[in-house]
Write an enzyme that holds these catalytic residues in place. Sequence first.
Site, PDB file in Angstrom:
ATOM      1  N   TYR A  95       0.855  -1.195   0.000  1.00  0.00           N
ATOM      2  CA  TYR A  95       0.000   0.000   0.000  1.00  0.00           C
ATOM      3  C   TYR A  95       0.885   1.236   0.000  1.00  0.00           C
ATOM      4  CZ  TYR A  95      -4.423   2.230   0.070  1.00  0.00           C
ATOM      5  OH  TYR A  95      -5.497   2.977  -0.314  1.00  0.00           O
ATOM      6  N   ARG A 159      -8.665  10.527  -8.398  1.00  0.00           N
ATOM      7  CA  ARG A 159      -7.854  11.298  -7.434  1.00  0.00           C
ATOM      8  C   ARG A 159      -7.078  10.303  -6.583  1.00  0.00           C
ATOM      9  NH1 ARG A 159      -9.040  15.001  -2.253  1.00  0.00           N
ATOM     10  NH2 ARG A 159      -9.286  12.929  -1.431  1.00  0.00           N
ATOM     11  N   LYS A 177      -5.936  -2.088  -1.049  1.00  0.00           N
ATOM     12  CA  LYS A 177      -6.741  -1.795   0.131  1.00  0.00           C
ATOM     13  C   LYS A 177      -7.482  -3.043   0.633  1.00  0.00           C
ATOM     14  CE  LYS A 177      -8.666   2.063   2.128  1.00  0.00           C
ATOM     15  NZ  LYS A 177      -8.644   3.502   2.058  1.00  0.00           N
ATOM     16  N   GLU A 248     -13.655   4.904  -2.947  1.00  0.00           N
ATOM     17  CA  GLU A 248     -12.238   5.203  -2.717  1.00  0.00           C
ATOM     18  C   GLU A 248     -11.683   6.134  -3.790  1.00  0.00           C
ATOM     19  OE1 GLU A 248     -10.345   3.996  -0.237  1.00  0.00           O
ATOM     20  OE2 GLU A 248      -8.406   4.681  -0.954  1.00  0.00           O
ATOM     21  N   ASP A 249     -10.995   7.175  -3.368  1.00  0.00           N
ATOM     22  CA  ASP A 249     -10.212   8.029  -4.263  1.00  0.00           C
ATOM     23  C   ASP A 249     -10.988   8.535  -5.482  1.00  0.00           C
ATOM     24  OD1 ASP A 249      -8.164   7.914  -2.535  1.00  0.00           O
ATOM     25  OD2 ASP A 249      -6.813   6.732  -3.782  1.00  0.00           O
ATOM     26  N   ASP A 271     -14.016   5.987   2.571  1.00  0.00           N
ATOM     27  CA  ASP A 271     -12.922   5.997   3.542  1.00  0.00           C
ATOM     28  C   ASP A 271     -12.217   7.344   3.600  1.00  0.00           C
ATOM     29  OD1 ASP A 271     -11.205   4.832   5.469  1.00  0.00           O
ATOM     30  OD2 ASP A 271      -9.649   4.835   3.937  1.00  0.00           O
ATOM     31  N   ASP A 272     -12.065   8.005   2.440  1.00  0.00           N
ATOM     32  CA  ASP A 272     -11.351   9.289   2.437  1.00  0.00           C
ATOM     33  C   ASP A 272     -12.071  10.311   3.316  1.00  0.00           C
ATOM     34  OD1 ASP A 272      -9.539   8.353   0.380  1.00  0.00           O
ATOM     35  OD2 ASP A 272     -11.269   8.491  -0.946  1.00  0.00           O
ATOM     36  N   ASN A 418      -0.090  14.819   3.571  1.00  0.00           N
ATOM     37  CA  ASN A 418       0.623  13.670   2.989  1.00  0.00           C
ATOM     38  C   ASN A 418       1.113  14.037   1.601  1.00  0.00           C
ATOM     39  OD1 ASN A 418       0.368  11.657   4.940  1.00  0.00           O
ATOM     40  ND2 ASN A 418      -1.739  11.224   4.327  1.00  0.00           N
TER      41      ASN A 418
HETATM   42  P1  NAI Z   1      -7.073  20.903  -0.805  1.00  0.00           P
HETATM   43  O1  NAI Z   1      -6.255  21.282  -1.971  1.00  0.00           O
HETATM   44  O2  NAI Z   1      -8.555  20.779  -0.918  1.00  0.00           O
HETATM   45  O3  NAI Z   1      -6.787  21.955   0.396  1.00  0.00           O
HETATM   46  C1  NAI Z   1      -5.538  22.562   0.663  1.00  0.00           C
HETATM   47  C2  NAI Z   1      -5.789  23.798   1.526  1.00  0.00           C
HETATM   48  O4  NAI Z   1      -4.545  24.337   1.914  1.00  0.00           O
HETATM   49  C3  NAI Z   1      -6.549  24.907   0.808  1.00  0.00           C
HETATM   50  O5  NAI Z   1      -7.465  25.505   1.690  1.00  0.00           O
HETATM   51  C4  NAI Z   1      -5.459  25.915   0.475  1.00  0.00           C
HETATM   52  O6  NAI Z   1      -5.946  27.250   0.442  1.00  0.00           O
HETATM   53  C5  NAI Z   1      -4.534  25.731   1.648  1.00  0.00           C
HETATM   54  N1  NAI Z   1      -3.189  26.180   1.309  1.00  0.00           N
HETATM   55  C6  NAI Z   1      -2.444  25.829   0.250  1.00  0.00           C
HETATM   56  N2  NAI Z   1      -1.288  26.516   0.266  1.00  0.00           N
HETATM   57  C7  NAI Z   1      -1.321  27.318   1.350  1.00  0.00           C
HETATM   58  C8  NAI Z   1      -0.429  28.278   1.903  1.00  0.00           C
HETATM   59  N3  NAI Z   1       0.744  28.536   1.352  1.00  0.00           N
HETATM   60  N4  NAI Z   1      -0.789  28.893   3.036  1.00  0.00           N
HETATM   61  C9  NAI Z   1      -1.963  28.634   3.613  1.00  0.00           C
HETATM   62  N5  NAI Z   1      -2.857  27.739   3.144  1.00  0.00           N
HETATM   63  C10 NAI Z   1      -2.535  27.084   2.028  1.00  0.00           C
HETATM   64  O7  NAI Z   1      -6.459  19.556  -0.270  1.00  0.00           O
HETATM   65  P2  NAI Z   1      -7.117  18.497   0.733  1.00  0.00           P
HETATM   66  O8  NAI Z   1      -7.816  17.416   0.005  1.00  0.00           O
HETATM   67  O9  NAI Z   1      -7.884  19.255   1.760  1.00  0.00           O
HETATM   68  O10 NAI Z   1      -5.827  17.826   1.388  1.00  0.00           O
HETATM   69  C11 NAI Z   1      -4.869  18.597   2.099  1.00  0.00           C
HETATM   70  C12 NAI Z   1      -3.774  17.687   2.629  1.00  0.00           C
HETATM   71  O11 NAI Z   1      -4.310  16.850   3.621  1.00  0.00           O
HETATM   72  C13 NAI Z   1      -3.155  16.754   1.580  1.00  0.00           C
HETATM   73  O12 NAI Z   1      -1.754  16.767   1.758  1.00  0.00           O
HETATM   74  C14 NAI Z   1      -3.690  15.405   1.917  1.00  0.00           C
HETATM   75  O13 NAI Z   1      -2.763  14.386   1.642  1.00  0.00           O
HETATM   76  C15 NAI Z   1      -3.841  15.546   3.419  1.00  0.00           C
HETATM   77  N6  NAI Z   1      -4.793  14.611   4.000  1.00  0.00           N
HETATM   78  C16 NAI Z   1      -4.347  13.834   5.019  1.00  0.00           C
HETATM   79  C17 NAI Z   1      -5.174  12.933   5.620  1.00  0.00           C
HETATM   80  C18 NAI Z   1      -4.679  12.110   6.751  1.00  0.00           C
HETATM   81  O14 NAI Z   1      -5.288  11.154   7.122  1.00  0.00           O
HETATM   82  N7  NAI Z   1      -3.580  12.445   7.322  1.00  0.00           N
HETATM   83  C19 NAI Z   1      -6.542  12.739   5.157  1.00  0.00           C
HETATM   84  C20 NAI Z   1      -6.937  13.624   4.075  1.00  0.00           C
HETATM   85  C21 NAI Z   1      -6.065  14.521   3.521  1.00  0.00           C
END
Ligand code: NAI
Length: 599
Positions: A95, A159, A177, A248-249, A271-272, A418
Amino acid sequence: MSEAGDSRRNSIELIGAKAGTAMPAEMRQALNLRGLVPTSIENFSKQELRAYQQLMSKSTNLEKYEFLAGLRCLNVNLFFRLLLNHFRDIVPLIYTPTVGEACLSYSHIYPFLYPFRMSVGLFITLDDTDCIDTVIENYRRSMPEPIDPEITVITDGSRILGLGDLGVNGMGIPIGKLQLYTAAAGLNPSRTLPIVLDFGTNNERYLNDPLYLGTRERRPDDKRFYEAAGRVISALHYAFPGLLIQFEDFSTEHALGLLDQWRKRTMCFNDDIQGTGCVILAGFISAVEQAGIPPQTQRILFFGAGAAASGVAKQLVDYFVIEHKIPEQQAKAMFWFVDSRGLITTNRGDTLPKHKDVFARHDNGDTQCRSIEEAIEYVKPTALIGLSTVHNAFTEKILTRMSDLNQQGRPIVFPLSNPETKAECTFEEAMRCTGNRVLFASGTAFPEYTIPETCEVCVPGQGNNMFAFPAIGLGSVLCKPTYITDSMIFAVAKALVNSRNEEEKACGELYPRIERIRDVSAELAAAFVTQAVSEGLVKEKHWVDVVNANMPENSLPGRVDGLFSRRVLGEVKTLMWLPAASVEQYIVEAITTINPDDT
Ligand code: NAI
């Protein structure tokens, strides 16, 4: 030979082939194999040793992935023995992160991973959705065993992880998965069904790749997408009553749209959205319990206000409302958000999309913060949650300030972006800058940190979805609720908090250790089943009777507490699939599955 004789021999061949070098002498004799195979008759442990040595001899992770995919086809039992006995080492190979690498080049390696006609899952094009019943019938016929799938993971590859639109190459994700469902929660591997909706791709690279194996067209518009996806889901629901569908995704909009459409019509979850929310919520509850300040006085600053941040924030608000009886508006006022334009307020001069508007501040007067540093000075947060994709955004200065601001308690810092190259900070940085007081959970796996002064080894929390989705899957497959509710997911989060043992709690860990995943999954599934029965959504009389006759001690009517009785846990554990420990056990189980009448 009669037809019955043919079929019996085919069964023996099939079972024998999968036993490999462990095939017993009598079976070799029955199949006239004298002189055709090496003479040594091995046990499963020796097979496993050889497989592990071969795996380790590969020099790249992708080669290891390919080896494991081949092993899964050749010998399911051996594959899962290997996986379970080397869980921590092998999960990253089947994975994330390796599966991402594999998906990127899936069309180039696919024919070498699986024999061409081997059914590894369903590849469903838009045209196929017009004759979806035939596709499902073909799938049934291709199965060596006459049993229906009980869980499917379905993606359209739009995605994949953080890699974007990979089209049909996304098939690696459902396959990987579902292997985790089996390893972590004991779902029967022969009853898992990976599906990719091959509805095209908007990725130019693949549209122009002569070796791309999917539909070489752009993705359809929303209307066509929902019609076609709906046809597939309805057909699955009809063909396999009781099938759990895990989305998923999908691109964020379609993920939300599909869940909205189907969540009360069939047994499904995403799951996401729900799995992630569940795991982060559990880490947050554990952190709040250890923070040393009253939950009502938490001030939570989100850095990043995208899809993930709004989903996670919603779960956290629900927690304060349900657990601490804080009115919703008051709970929302405990949250602040910073995006790329600064602190989100109603008067900062831009039009906000709906998901940001919900949390926009209107109590800021003339104050606007253009950076995270300014926002920290303004908000004075107790918790800092990163979902921004901005690598190293939580600088030493910011982490030190979080420590200074939270001298009365312990600062909560969750850099959740991530992969590692996008994480807002590392565990080591967070520990060093806060005098080792941080309550930490990340999206990516960081190494342990040894405190130089005391040599104490500290384990970082990882908000790993693997703590939740296998258990939600197992609980659903066992008790088959009419549909999956938010409270069932909340019960799983609570059970995850409760599942930490004394040692883990004493070390201040926010999650249980991953090595205990099977025990943890059993407990979480027991909590899921108990909650599902208490909501009146389970029709399986057996589970209704067992749960109602064994209500957990301390549980209060109407409260979602994630508790369960020992009896329910015991039953769950006995129903979790495990690879056979010996060839004798394997053969008995295989014959029973293929020819139930032979027993
Ligand atoms: P997205 O693109 O929808 O959101 C990103 C956000 O960050 C936006 O609001 C954007 O304005 C903000 N942003 C970007 N650059 C910025 C900067 N320089 N200063 C301030 N804000 C900034 O992305 P999404 O889907 O919300 O995912 C965000 C991250 O969360 C990804 O890296 C994803 O891998 C991670 N994630 C982690 C999870 C976990 O279980 N740890 C679960 C879901 C997402």
